[in-house]
Scaffold this motif. Structure first.
Motif, PDB file in Angstrom:
ATOM      1  N   ALA A   1      56.757 121.835 -10.227  1.00  0.00           N
ATOM      2  CA  ALA A   1      55.753 122.691 -10.870  1.00  0.00           C
ATOM      3  C   ALA A   1      54.457 122.722 -10.067  1.00  0.00           C
ATOM      4  O   ALA A   1      54.041 121.707  -9.493  1.00  0.00           O
ATOM      5  CB  ALA A   1      55.466 122.189 -12.283  1.00  0.00           C
ATOM      6  N   ALA A   2      53.834 123.878 -10.047  1.00  0.00           N
ATOM      7  CA  ALA A   2      52.559 124.032  -9.331  1.00  0.00           C
ATOM      8  C   ALA A   2      51.533 123.015  -9.831  1.00  0.00           C
ATOM      9  O   ALA A   2      50.745 122.470  -9.048  1.00  0.00           O
ATOM     10  CB  ALA A   2      52.028 125.452  -9.521  1.00  0.00           C
ATOM     11  N   GLY A   3      51.554 122.751 -11.133  1.00  0.00           N
ATOM     12  CA  GLY A   3      50.560 121.860 -11.734  1.00  0.00           C
ATOM     13  C   GLY A   3      50.619 120.432 -11.230  1.00  0.00           C
ATOM     14  O   GLY A   3      49.647 119.691 -11.357  1.00  0.00           O
ATOM     15  N   ILE A   4      51.770 120.005 -10.693  1.00  0.00           N
ATOM     16  CA  ILE A   4      51.844 118.637 -10.161  1.00  0.00           C
ATOM     17  C   ILE A   4      51.663 118.603  -8.651  1.00  0.00           C
ATOM     18  O   ILE A   4      51.494 117.538  -8.074  1.00  0.00           O
ATOM     19  CB  ILE A   4      53.161 117.921 -10.553  1.00  0.00           C
ATOM     20  CG1 ILE A   4      54.371 118.591  -9.892  1.00  0.00           C
ATOM     21  CG2 ILE A   4      53.319 117.861 -12.067  1.00  0.00           C
ATOM     22  CD1 ILE A   4      55.605 117.718  -9.977  1.00  0.00           C
ATOM     23  N   LEU A   5      51.697 119.757  -8.013  1.00  0.00           N
ATOM     24  CA  LEU A   5      51.571 119.792  -6.551  1.00  0.00           C
ATOM     25  C   LEU A   5      50.136 120.017  -6.092  1.00  0.00           C
ATOM     26  O   LEU A   5      49.769 119.611  -4.998  1.00  0.00           O
ATOM     27  CB  LEU A   5      52.462 120.896  -5.963  1.00  0.00           C
ATOM     28  CG  LEU A   5      53.974 120.654  -6.129  1.00  0.00           C
ATOM     29  CD1 LEU A   5      54.759 121.841  -5.616  1.00  0.00           C
ATOM     30  CD2 LEU A   5      54.404 119.363  -5.422  1.00  0.00           C
ATOM     31  N   VAL A   6      49.342 120.672  -6.924  1.00  0.00           N
ATOM     32  CA  VAL A   6      47.984 121.022  -6.506  1.00  0.00           C
ATOM     33  C   VAL A   6      47.150 119.751  -6.297  1.00  0.00           C
ATOM     34  O   VAL A   6      47.246 118.802  -7.068  1.00  0.00           O
ATOM     35  CB  VAL A   6      47.338 122.001  -7.524  1.00  0.00           C
ATOM     36  CG1 VAL A   6      47.221 121.362  -8.891  1.00  0.00           C
ATOM     37  CG2 VAL A   6      45.997 122.489  -7.043  1.00  0.00           C
ATOM     38  N   GLU A   7      46.372 119.745  -5.226  1.00  0.00           N
ATOM     39  CA  GLU A   7      45.607 118.548  -4.863  1.00  0.00           C
ATOM     40  C   GLU A   7      44.098 118.760  -5.004  1.00  0.00           C
ATOM     41  O   GLU A   7      43.347 117.807  -5.091  1.00  0.00           O
ATOM     42  CB  GLU A   7      45.888 118.178  -3.388  1.00  0.00           C
ATOM     43  CG  GLU A   7      47.333 117.802  -3.096  1.00  0.00           C
ATOM     44  CD  GLU A   7      47.635 116.354  -3.447  1.00  0.00           C
ATOM     45  OE1 GLU A   7      46.732 115.674  -3.944  1.00  0.00           O
ATOM     46  OE2 GLU A   7      48.798 115.941  -3.232  1.00  0.00           O
ATOM     47  N   SER A   8      43.653 120.003  -4.959  1.00  0.00           N
ATOM     48  CA  SER A   8      42.213 120.261  -4.889  1.00  0.00           C
ATOM     49  C   SER A   8      41.530 119.850  -6.193  1.00  0.00           C
ATOM     50  O   SER A   8      42.118 119.948  -7.274  1.00  0.00           O
ATOM     51  CB  SER A   8      41.966 121.740  -4.617  1.00  0.00           C
ATOM     52  OG  SER A   8      42.644 122.506  -5.594  1.00  0.00           O
TER      53      SER A   8
ATOM     54  N   GLN B   1      37.969 136.428 -10.302  1.00  0.00           N
ATOM     55  CA  GLN B   1      39.226 136.515  -9.551  1.00  0.00           C
ATOM     56  C   GLN B   1      40.374 136.279 -10.530  1.00  0.00           C
ATOM     57  O   GLN B   1      40.366 135.276 -11.245  1.00  0.00           O
ATOM     58  CB  GLN B   1      39.269 135.443  -8.456  1.00  0.00           C
ATOM     59  CG  GLN B   1      38.338 135.706  -7.295  1.00  0.00           C
ATOM     60  CD  GLN B   1      38.716 136.973  -6.557  1.00  0.00           C
ATOM     61  OE1 GLN B   1      39.889 137.233  -6.299  1.00  0.00           O
ATOM     62  NE2 GLN B   1      37.721 137.797  -6.254  1.00  0.00           N
ATOM     63  N   PRO B   2      41.359 137.182 -10.578  1.00  0.00           N
ATOM     64  CA  PRO B   2      42.438 137.011 -11.564  1.00  0.00           C
ATOM     65  C   PRO B   2      43.207 135.712 -11.342  1.00  0.00           C
ATOM     66  O   PRO B   2      43.496 135.339 -10.205  1.00  0.00           O
ATOM     67  CB  PRO B   2      43.343 138.215 -11.323  1.00  0.00           C
ATOM     68  CG  PRO B   2      42.528 139.194 -10.572  1.00  0.00           C
ATOM     69  CD  PRO B   2      41.519 138.411  -9.791  1.00  0.00           C
ATOM     70  N   TYR B   3      43.492 135.057 -12.424  1.00  0.00           N
ATOM     71  CA  TYR B   3      44.297 133.841 -12.429  1.00  0.00           C
ATOM     72  C   TYR B   3      45.753 134.238 -12.285  1.00  0.00           C
ATOM     73  O   TYR B   3      46.221 135.142 -13.000  1.00  0.00           O
ATOM     74  CB  TYR B   3      44.049 133.116 -13.750  1.00  0.00           C
ATOM     75  CG  TYR B   3      45.091 132.100 -14.141  1.00  0.00           C
ATOM     76  CD1 TYR B   3      45.187 130.886 -13.473  1.00  0.00           C
ATOM     77  CD2 TYR B   3      45.968 132.347 -15.191  1.00  0.00           C
ATOM     78  CE1 TYR B   3      46.126 129.950 -13.846  1.00  0.00           C
ATOM     79  CE2 TYR B   3      46.915 131.409 -15.577  1.00  0.00           C
ATOM     80  CZ  TYR B   3      46.994 130.213 -14.887  1.00  0.00           C
ATOM     81  OH  TYR B   3      47.925 129.283 -15.261  1.00  0.00           O
ATOM     82  N   SER B   4      46.478 133.628 -11.366  1.00  0.00           N
ATOM     83  CA  SER B   4      47.916 133.925 -11.278  1.00  0.00           C
ATOM     84  C   SER B   4      48.691 132.785 -11.917  1.00  0.00           C
ATOM     85  O   SER B   4      48.654 131.638 -11.432  1.00  0.00           O
ATOM     86  CB  SER B   4      48.339 134.148  -9.830  1.00  0.00           C
ATOM     87  OG  SER B   4      47.986 133.043  -9.049  1.00  0.00           O
ATOM     88  N   ALA B   5      49.354 133.085 -13.014  1.00  0.00           N
ATOM     89  CA  ALA B   5      50.054 132.060 -13.779  1.00  0.00           C
ATOM     90  C   ALA B   5      51.226 131.526 -12.965  1.00  0.00           C
ATOM     91  O   ALA B   5      51.990 132.303 -12.387  1.00  0.00           O
ATOM     92  CB  ALA B   5      50.542 132.648 -15.096  1.00  0.00           C
ATOM     93  N   PRO B   6      51.383 130.201 -12.902  1.00  0.00           N
ATOM     94  CA  PRO B   6      52.531 129.649 -12.174  1.00  0.00           C
ATOM     95  C   PRO B   6      53.826 129.896 -12.946  1.00  0.00           C
ATOM     96  O   PRO B   6      53.806 130.121 -14.153  1.00  0.00           O
ATOM     97  CB  PRO B   6      52.200 128.151 -12.119  1.00  0.00           C
ATOM     98  CG  PRO B   6      51.299 127.905 -13.269  1.00  0.00           C
ATOM     99  CD  PRO B   6      50.540 129.179 -13.512  1.00  0.00           C
ATOM    100  N   ALA B   7      54.929 129.873 -12.203  1.00  0.00           N
ATOM    101  CA  ALA B   7      56.240 130.028 -12.845  1.00  0.00           C
ATOM    102  C   ALA B   7      56.492 128.832 -13.758  1.00  0.00           C
ATOM    103  O   ALA B   7      56.262 127.686 -13.375  1.00  0.00           O
ATOM    104  CB  ALA B   7      57.313 130.115 -11.778  1.00  0.00           C
ATOM    105  N   VAL B   8      56.944 129.119 -14.977  1.00  0.00           N
ATOM    106  CA  VAL B   8      57.157 128.089 -15.992  1.00  0.00           C
ATOM    107  C   VAL B   8      58.593 128.191 -16.494  1.00  0.00           C
ATOM    108  O   VAL B   8      59.091 129.291 -16.739  1.00  0.00           O
ATOM    109  CB  VAL B   8      56.162 128.291 -17.153  1.00  0.00           C
ATOM    110  CG1 VAL B   8      56.506 127.404 -18.338  1.00  0.00           C
ATOM    111  CG2 VAL B   8      54.739 128.008 -16.682  1.00  0.00           C
ATOM    112  N   ASN B   9      59.236 127.053 -16.662  1.00  0.00           N
ATOM    113  CA  ASN B   9      60.589 127.029 -17.235  1.00  0.00           C
ATOM    114  C   ASN B   9      60.536 126.731 -18.725  1.00  0.00           C
ATOM    115  O   ASN B   9      59.684 125.964 -19.176  1.00  0.00           O
ATOM    116  CB  ASN B   9      61.433 125.957 -16.552  1.00  0.00           C
ATOM    117  CG  ASN B   9      61.763 126.325 -15.114  1.00  0.00           C
ATOM    118  OD1 ASN B   9      61.634 127.494 -14.731  1.00  0.00           O
ATOM    119  ND2 ASN B   9      62.174 125.345 -14.338  1.00  0.00           N
ATOM    120  N   GLY B  10      61.451 127.333 -19.471  1.00  0.00           N
ATOM    121  CA  GLY B  10      61.567 127.045 -20.892  1.00  0.00           C
ATOM    122  C   GLY B  10      63.015 127.203 -21.305  1.00  0.00           C
ATOM    123  O   GLY B  10      63.847 127.651 -20.508  1.00  0.00           O
TER     124      GLY B  10
END
Ligand code: FE2
Length: 306
Positions: free
Chosen positions: A131-138, A111-120
């Motif tokens: 950020a998606a990385g701090i919200l994910v709980e699973s 299943q293709p990985y969908s990259a989260p939006a990233v700020n730079g």
């Protein structure tokens, strides 16, 4: 190419129950008969009882029975013994005497990985949102097995078996240490390295991204900080982010993400890596026990036997 992926590994450990707890915390899913599955690769790790830890078997996938027949002929031509076992072909790396199974398996469609939006700097792709990385709980679940690293006392024989025998491609060479080999588009599915004793150094498991590596590490280390081995860092060979842990038997298990992919052999130029680049590009200094696991002397004495 006859082989299209690394399918599974069977690892012998003295205490299957304790080691099972580790791989459950790591995110693998126990199924049956000692097997553990990933979310996309199916059953990819099997634990069996063994007096000392060892790689009992590695299984590679071929497309179909015709390919298995061709592999049998190829191995015979090159002087490597192989025997039919049911629908599979079983051979062995003569450098370590590790049994290698070739089985007909479907190609893996991930299943293709969908990259989260990233700020730079100068580029804002995520606004008014955390950020998606701090919200994910699973909990983190490895998607599939990526590679294993095999220490061999007869490097030339092992390299010859995997390259000339099985037809793996050379991705990079670590001078005087070992060779990164692939049978899929992954930069490496096997690293064969010189060692005073044949042993499994580590297995490596693909997760989505560096956030998944960090969250997975938290779950592994939460009640067992002693499981930490080395990380977080980024390798040069393969470019992947890494974090390594020690299972109760002494095998290392790695999460990896963002590994180099090589779909066209002709375009990739293997490099000969020297010094630290053979190990990593950045991260904390590797602990001495990463390079020389503390039980190597024990394994030399009690050895590579059941
Ligand atoms: Fe690795």
């Amino acid at each position: 190419m006859a082989l299209h992926r690394l399918d599974s590994i069977t690892v012998g450990v003295p205490d299957v129950a304790a080691t099972t707890v580790f791989y459950e915390d790591f995110g693998l899913n126990p199924s049956s008969d000692g097997w553990f599955s990933t979310t996309e690769g199916g059953n990819q790790l099997r634990l069996v009882t063994s007096a000392s830890r060892r790689l009992v078997e590695a299984c590679f996938a071929a497309d179909d029975l015709d390919d298995i027949g061709r592999m049998r002929a190829r191995l015979a031509e090159r002087g490597f013994a192989a025997a039919i076992d049911g629908a599979d072909l079983v051979t062995a790396d003569p450098g370590t005497h590790t049994p290698i199974r070739i089985a007909a398996r479907p190609r893996l469609q991930q299943q293709p990985y969908s990259a989260p939006a990233v700020n730079g700097p100068g580029r804002v792709d995520r606004v008014n949102a955390r950020a998606a990385g701090i919200l994910v709980e699973s909990p983190v679940r490895p998607r599939r097995l990526g590679h294993f690293v095999l220490g061999t006392t007869d490097f030339d024989q092992s390299r010859q078996f995997f390259v000339d025998g099985l037809g793996l491609k050379v991705s990079d060479i670590v001078k005087d240490v070992g060779v990164f080999l692939r049978c899929s588009t992954d930069h490496h599915n096997v690293l064969v390295q010189r060692s005073p004793v044949p042993f499994l150094h580590h297995s490596s498991w693909q997760v989505d991204d560096v956030d998944a590596i960090g969250r997975g590490a938290m779950a592994v280390l939460e009640r067992h900080p002693e499981r930490h081995m080395w990380g977080l860092g980024r390798h040069y060979a393969g470019s992947n982010f890494f974090w390594y842990f020690r299972d109760p038997a002494g095998n290392y298990a790695e999460y990896h993400s963002d590994m180099d992919s090589i779909p066209e052999d002709a375009i990739w130029a293997p490099e000969v890596l020297e010094g630290a680049l053979g190990l990593y590009r950045w991260g904390p200094p590797p602990p001495p026990s990463f390079i020389n696991p503390e039980d190597l002397a024990d394994l030399m004495i009690h050895g590579h036997s059941a």
